[in-house]
Design an enzyme around this catalytic site. Structure first.
Site: not given
Length: 1217
Positions: A87-89
């Site tokens: 999700r950070e990516l």
């Protein structure tokens, strides 16, 4: 998300913060801890999730990513186990798309391709983690994008401490490219994903081919030339380099303005921001506001009204974006003069009514394309010694990209550090499917189209390179009306998805491949989308049978395009296979390997009772259609184009059928066709091609209804005897060539422009022929029954080309004045007197056994450029030819003995190319040969002067050639030898700036008198050598002979070929580099006889010669003192000038011989010509004293020379010649 300069987040983290995205279980205590320490030691603020309170939601981490400037995304083996990492990516990808974040990927013991393509255990873990999650598609996009950014790979052999230092260096480099926060000159949107981790010096690759682009754009912005405010649109297809160009412009021009701003990626930002934020962002930049929440737009106006501003808006995609900024743009236009606004878009329509001028970004040329591709393909290995081994493959990839910068970058990047096998494999894959990274660029523009525009785009791809009118007609008969079809074509043109060139609709190769990829993906899905079947393997191998049998799939097929040349195995269709194809619009069975479509072995077997209920079909092309008629259930109500060449058809269909849309019909070489009754209702028909329909005897009278028919081809309809009385008011081209039984031509249209009656049985032209006032071309070749041309032809004021070749019974050509007639072909006729038409440019009288002489008045035909007298076997002499004659072909004039003296008038400003051919003129007298060589010499002299005067001799080209029976090199050639090779030692300064060209001569002999050839060409390979250099050989043409119209002929006698060529490029390079040096130089010449492309061993060069031709400087004594170089052997002897006109040495100075018609001269110390008191020699005998009138002329010439009146001297000289 907005850029940090206008963020509303309070307590912002320290400036230029670095966020590290990583899998903690893999790396936290080892690699990442060392990396964090190294970053802090270099005074770089770094953030990892250890700094957040335990239990904080993921949204806090995502907010920190938004607030950061740089992200280090570290991919390790277990990365895809963590949904938080992924999700950070996803967030990182969104921010890089917006241009607010620089991402540097780090591949920790993983290959970038493993991450990008989610391969192996890395991919398995992802699929397990993301199973059932609706966000899976977006996550895959992030994995596909981020690894394509240039990053750092750490493998098992890497020293981690060194890699840590490399990462720190990359971060520091990236930080230098990000402007300080709050700077009023900042670029809104940082580096994005374009060049993360590269230094500014590495960005030089962005400028390949950009220098000229920038220069052209700057000319449109020129502040000195354009004093007022100026708005310029920069337009071009997606990926063509608009953003790169604008960044370069902004970097170069920002210092010239007190306020400036660049807003990039407006398309992307508009998807995530409210449109009213765009003007706030722009005003914030121009107003030096750190947090520009501007509610009253009038406030900044008063502050900046007197300032010159530069505004650059990149990637504008919609009218709403322009409208949101319209108030500011209007204010800028009304403000202080000198402001500049540049708007880049892939939709030209957005600039209408807004910009003052438009710059269209073109494709890169081949050189720049190759450089850009090589930079990316060898980005870390520019000095690779094996780089040259990839050159041939590089050419293939550059050709594939067709000058598209983004495609070159993508392909180069994908091939970087890959083996040659991988390169070969990649090329094969590209032939089947384009790179996903290229597709994604075009996909953005495609997704923004309306449904109708998408269908039009995909349909046009099926018919690219076709006439625009044809394409619009097909679209108009589909779901669009005529106006809507034209609007769709214009809209797609404005968006640079198609383009029109010379009336044809074209499409860039990459866009063409992209369109096919879209249809291919639709074909591989559930069949709910309409699609077009292209590839034969998808149609034949389990394709068409499967599709036709599947009702849902068949109903959604919009087009079938089958190349029969690709079909290897026999395939049979069932009679009911087309029943379910109710939406089929385009059905095309064709052969790409045979343009004439005549040699195809049709491997598609069709049953006799085929059902073809294709009510929606617009285009039906079926090569070698095997049935006698189209099936009864075929409904042509929407049919626009019907093409059934080489068919077995006897008639189109039974009875009458409505064909309100039918405009093109092509039934060529349907040899069994005997009736056209099915076309009785085709009132909109424009083109009808019935060539080779040998059984067709008559036309139905209903054809008179075809008031729109413009083209009718009946060539080779050998059973056709007549045409009905009718008036086809739109008919412009009528072809009846080879209709051997056609006896009487009725005037079926007054508007015919091109009429072909060649090979017919007509004996006379219609009595009302004068009505054809628009007739431009009349071809009556091989009309053996034709005995006369009526004088009424003289009333055809538009006639430019009249062809009467091989009209054997035509003896008299009327005395008429056709003021615009340019081409007259009378070869093979029995005409005894050559007609004189003042406007004729090309006159052919070849194969005429009646003409014995030409009229003296031919010299007055000032427009005549080409005179063909081949095989005029009774011709004994020729008069003086006109000055503009460029080609005289008298080959095979076996009775020709004499030529006029002079052979042709030469104008002082002569620059025309010219060729005079006298091959196989076996009875040509010696005096005639001497006049031909004398004419050649004068021609070389005057050409050398004219070419130097009017174009500086900059162009290297063949200017004059002649050939005639003979066995000697003319005496005015200063260097000669026996054989085909000549070695010449040249004097110092031979290559001075007066050098205009070279005269060459070869005597050619046929070793086999019975040998027949269709072409004979003599060339010379010229090579210059000196102490320092050896130039690449330069090939100069000497002369040639060609048997036009096919066939071969013997060249029995020895022949002399003479050619004059302007100064070769290799010599000019020598001249420019060494003109002031004194280097003894030698030249090597080799003469070769070829039969076209290869050397002909049956012909031999017996002798050859060379003269360097110099043009006299304009400030010298004589404008025509064209001098020839000399033989070294004679130049050091005390000699007198004899019949050969060679060099004399007088008091140690070289004397350059001038034209023999002048008095003999010597050359003084200053190089000027002095009169020498010596009896002039003519053919070895003392010349009789001239009359006082000639002396007076020469005295007047000398006076005029002193006064600088060169042109007057030339006119006197030509008259004396």
């Amino acid at each position: 998300m907005e850029t940090s300069s206008i963020s509303t987040v309070e307590d912002k983290p320290p400036q230029h913060q670095v966020f590290i995205n990583f899998r903690g279980a893999d790396l936290r205590r080892r690699f990442v801890s060392h990396l964090v320490t190294a970053l802090k030691l270099n005074n770089i603020n770094v953030f990892i999730d250890d700094y957040e309170d335990r239990g904080q939601p993921l949204d806090v981490l995502l907010k920190r990513i938004e607030e950061s400037k740089i992200v280090l995304a570290i991919f390790s083996g277990n990365y895809t186990e963590s949904v938080w990492c992924v999700r950070e990516l996803e967030k990182i990808k969104d921010c890089t798309d917006e241009g607010t974040l620089v991402a540097i990927p780090i591949f920790y013991k993983l290959e970038p391709s493993t991450v990008r393509d989610l391969k192996g255990k890395f991919g398995d873990r992802f699929r397990s983690m993301a199973k059932g999650d609706e966000r899976k598609k977006k996550w895959k996009e992030a994995f596909n994008l981020i690894p394509n950014i240039m990053g750092i790979t750490i493998d098992k052999k890497s020293v981690e401490s060194e890699k840590v230092n490399e990462i720190v260096k990359a971060v520091k480099t990236a930080l230098t490219g990000i402007p300080p926060e709050g700077s009023h000159n900042a670029v809104v949107g940082a580096l994005g994903n374009s060049n993360a981790g590269t230094s500014s010096g590495d960005k030089k690759h962005e400028t390949f081919g950009n220098e000229q682009r920038l220069k052209d754009l700057e000319e449109k912005l020129d502040r000195d030339k354009y004093k007022g405010t100026r708005i310029i649109g920069v337009v071009g297809m997606p990926g063509i380099g608009k953003t790169t160009l604008l960044k370069e412009l902004y970097k170069t021009w920002q210092g010239k303005f007190s306020r400036h701003a660049l807003i990039d990626q407006i398309r992307v930002k508009s998807k995530h921001l409210e449109l009213d934020r765009l003007p706030q962002m722009l005003l914030g930049e121009l107003s030096k506001l750190n947090n520009p929440h501007v509610d009253n737009l009038k406030d900044p106006y008063s502050q900046l009204h007197e300032r010159k501003v530069l505004v650059v808006l990149d990637d504008v995609s919609k009218r709403e974006q322009i409208d949101a900024l319209r108030e500011i743009l209007d204010w800028i236009k009304e403000g202080k003069e000198g402001s500049r606004v540049v708007i880049a878009t892939s939709d030209m329509s957005l600039t209408n009514g807004l910009v003052d001028d438009t710059y269209m970004v073109q494709n890169l040329n081949h050189r720049d394309s190759l450089q850009l591709f090589h930079y990316h393909a060898f980005i870390d290995d520019q000095a690779n010694p094996q780089k040259k081994d990839f050159m041939k493959l590089s050419e293939g990839f550059v050709h594939y990209a067709r000058g598209h910068p983004l495609a070159l970058k993508v392909l180069g990047g994908e091939l970087n550090k890959k083996s040659m096998d991988h390169w070969n494999s990649k090329m094969k894959k590209l032939a089947q499917s384009p790179s996903p990274n290229i597709v994604s660029v075009f996909q953005v523009s495609y997704d923004e189209l309306t449904t109708a525009q998408k269908d039009a785009f995909l349909d046009i791809a099926c018919f690219r390179s076709q006439d625009k009118d044809y394409v619009e007609s097909l679209l108009a008969s589909s779901d669009l009306g005529s106006a809507e079809a034209m609007s769709a074509v214009k809209s797609l043109t404005d968006k640079f998805l198609i383009n029109t060139c010379d009336g044809r609709v074209e499409m860039h190769d990459l866009l063409y491949k992209f369109s096919r990829e879209i249809d291919l993906k639709a074909s591989n899905q559930d069949g709910s989308r309409q699609r077009r079947l292209w590839l034969h393997q998808h149609i034949i191998k389990g394709g068409i049978i499967n599709v036709l049998q599947n009702k849902m799939k068949a109903a959604n097929v919009r087009g079938i395009f089958l190349d029969l040349s690709e079909v290897e195995d026999e395939t049979s269709l069932d009679r009911d296979h087309f029943i379910n194809m109710g939406n089929l619009r385009y059905l095309k069975f064709y052969n790409s390997h045979c343009p004439q479509e005549c040699k195809t072995n049709n491997k598609i077997n069709i049953p006799d009772k085929l059902k073809l209920p294709l009510k929606e079909v617009r285009c039906l092309h079926w090569l070698k259609f095997p049935l006698e008629t189209l099936p009864n259930d075929f409904n042509p109500i929407n049919l626009v184009d019907l093409k059934l060449p080489y068919s077995e058809m006897e008639q189109l269909w039974e009875g009458d059928k409505d064909t309100p849309c039918l405009r093109w019909v092509d039934l060529n070489h349907s040899s069994k066709l005997c009736s056209l009754s099915g076309l009785s209702k085709a009132e909109k028909l424009q083109r009808l091609n019935l060539e080779g329909c040998t059984t067709l005897k008559a036309f139905p009278h209903d054809m008179k209804k075809m008031k729109m028919l413009a083209f009718l081809n009946l060539k080779g309809c050998t059973s056709l005897e007549s045409l009905p009385e009718m008036n086809l008011i739109s008919l412009k081209t009528l072809t009846l060539s080879g209709c051997s039984t056609f006896k009487e031509f009725p005037l079926i249209s007054d508007n015919i422009e091109t009429l072909y009656l060649d090979g017919t049985a007509i004996s006379q032209l219609p009595m009302n022929m004068e009505k054809l006032q628009r007739l431009v071309v009349l071809n009556m070749k091989d009309c053996k029954m034709l005995e006369e041309i009526p004088g009424r032809v003289g009333e055809l004021k538009a006639l430019q080309e009249l062809i009467l070749s091989d009209c054997l019974n035509l003896k008299i050509f009327p005395e008429i004045d056709i003021s615009f007639l340019n081409i007259l072909l009378l070869d093979g006729t029995a005409i005894e007197v050559m007609p004189q038409l003042p406007s004729v440019q090309y006159l052919c009288l070849s194969r005429n056994a009646k003409i014995s002489c030409l009229p003296v008045g031919i010299s007055q035909l000032s427009q005549l450029k080409w005179l063909d007298l081949k095989y005029c076997t009774s011709l004994t002499s020729v008069p003086e030819f006109p000055p503009n004659l460029q080609c005289l072909d008298a080959h095979g004039c076996s009775s020709l003995k004499t030529v006029s003296k002079p052979l042709a008038r030469i104008m002082p400003t002569e620059q025309n190319h010219s060729t005079f051919i006298f091959t196989n003129c076996e009875n040509l007298e010696q005096a005639a040969k001497e006049e031909i060589t004398s004419y050649a010499q004068r021609k070389c002299q005057l050409l050398s002067y004219a070419r130097k005067r009017y174009n500086g001799g900059l162009v290297s080209e063949s200017l004059f050639s002649t050939c005639f029976p003979g066995c000697e090199v003319p005496s005015w050639f200063c260097h000669e030898t026996v054989g085909s090779e000549l070695e010449v030692k040249l004097l110092p300064h031979w290559h001075d700036k007066k050098l205009a060209g070279i005269a060459l001569c070869a005597v050619v002999s046929c070793l086999d008198p019975q040998d027949q050839v269709s072409r004979l060409s003599v060339t010379c390979t010229f090579k210059v050598k000196d102490e320092d250099k050896s130039w690449v050989p330069y090939t100069c043409p000497v002369g040639s002979w060609t048997r036009h119209g096919g066939g071969k002929d013997k060249i029995e006698l020895d022949h002399v070929f003479i050619g004059y060529t302007s100064c070769p490029h290799t010599i000019k390079c020598h001249e420019e580099g060494n003109s002031d040096e004194c280097n003894p130089t030698e030249a090597s010449l080799k003469f070769t006889v070829t039969g076209g492309t290869s050397e002909n061993g049956k012909y031999k060069v017996l002798k050859c010669g060379l003269s360097l031709v110099y043009a006299k400087d304009k400030d010298k004594n004589s404008a025509l003192e064209t001098k020839y170089d000399m033989l070294i052997g004679k130049s050091f002897q005390e000699t007198s000038e004899g019949v050969d006109g060679r060099v004399k040495k007088t008091k140690g100075k070289y004397v350059m011989p001038v034209e023999k018609n002048f008095q003999e001269t010597t050359e003084g110390v200053d190089g000027r010509v002095k009169k020498k008191k010596k009896t002039r020699m003519d053919n070895g005998r003392p010349k009789k004293k001239q009359r006082s009138g000639r002396d007076d002329n020469q005295t007047r010439m000398q006076v005029e020379l002193q006064e600088g009146n060169i042109n007057s001297v030339i006119m006197h000289t030509v008259k004396n010649f």
